[in-house]
Design an enzyme around this catalytic site. Sequence first.
Site, mmCIF file in Angstrom:
data_model
loop_
_atom_site.group_PDB
_atom_site.id
_atom_site.type_symbol
_atom_site.label_atom_id
_atom_site.label_comp_id
_atom_site.label_asym_id
_atom_site.label_seq_id
_atom_site.Cartn_x
_atom_site.Cartn_y
_atom_site.Cartn_z
ATOM 1 N N ASP A 152 0.763 -1.140 0.061
ATOM 2 C CA ASP A 152 0.102 -0.105 0.058
ATOM 3 C C ASP A 152 0.877 1.211 -0.062
ATOM 4 O O ASP A 152 0.588 2.173 -0.696
ATOM 5 C CB ASP A 152 -0.830 -0.169 1.268
ATOM 6 C CG ASP A 152 -1.900 1.209 1.279
ATOM 7 O OD1 ASP A 152 -2.554 1.322 0.388
ATOM 8 O OD2 ASP A 152 -1.749 1.861 2.298
ATOM 9 N N GLU A 162 -1.795 -5.458 -3.777
ATOM 10 C CA GLU A 162 -0.804 -4.927 -3.022
ATOM 11 C C GLU A 162 0.193 -5.754 -2.492
ATOM 12 O O GLU A 162 1.534 -5.470 -2.473
ATOM 13 C CB GLU A 162 -1.435 -4.121 -1.637
ATOM 14 C CG GLU A 162 -2.278 -3.262 -2.084
ATOM 15 C CD GLU A 162 -3.451 -2.611 -0.880
ATOM 16 O OE1 GLU A 162 -3.805 -1.505 -0.734
ATOM 17 O OE2 GLU A 162 -3.318 -3.531 0.131
#
Length: 237
Positions: A56, A128
């Site tokens: 992220d 991610e």
Amino acid sequence: MAVSTKRLLQINEFEKKIGYTFNDKKLIDVAFTHSSYTNEVKEDINSNERLEFLGDSVLDMIVSEILFKHYAAKPEGWLTKTRSRLVCTDSFAKASEKYDLTSYLNFGKGEKKHGGHLKKHVKADTFEAVCAAIYLDAGYAFLYEFLLSHYKEEALEIIENDNLFNDYKTKLQEHYNANGRKILKYTLVDQEGPEHAKTFTMAVKAGNVTLATGKGSNKKKAEQMAAKNAYERIKND
């Protein structure tokens, strides 16, 4: 714990898809391990949650740098707004679908039974984690170029289409839920054009009252346009 032969075959299949071979197979193995799986098995293994966390942050940085370099004339407000549309669950889920990332996930039996691989947030989390695995295995510069070469078209589509992730059907239904009204229904009004290039017209109705109609190249897009037209009409009243 060593990566099993069966798992290595799955990883090899994925590597061929994306055109990159991992030096550390354990990284991508962990990226493809859902927490529901680690909660069920007794072995000492890790889920992809920590990789999600790292991914992220790295993706936020890379997207920020790409926008900063490629849109030099755009103000800070536009950059911030555009980054938020690229670095979000909808965008990452779409990116995950390109290579069917969740098909490689190890799930717990319960999560697998309930269609975990179809859940939007699971798709986004997996993307991610995979990006974090590539970052750790090959470095920031490689991941930067990997994302540019693999997802440029998808990113441009998001940048150029403000309505891409606007789910007007949900917005419209939430408005009616808040006002204690009926469940909305979508019906086909018309379809025209040749088989390979049809245009559909859908109507959204509350009971017997037609709120609006919309056109699209398929029924889902036409439904979204009908909902968008109805929602904007309500907001302007």
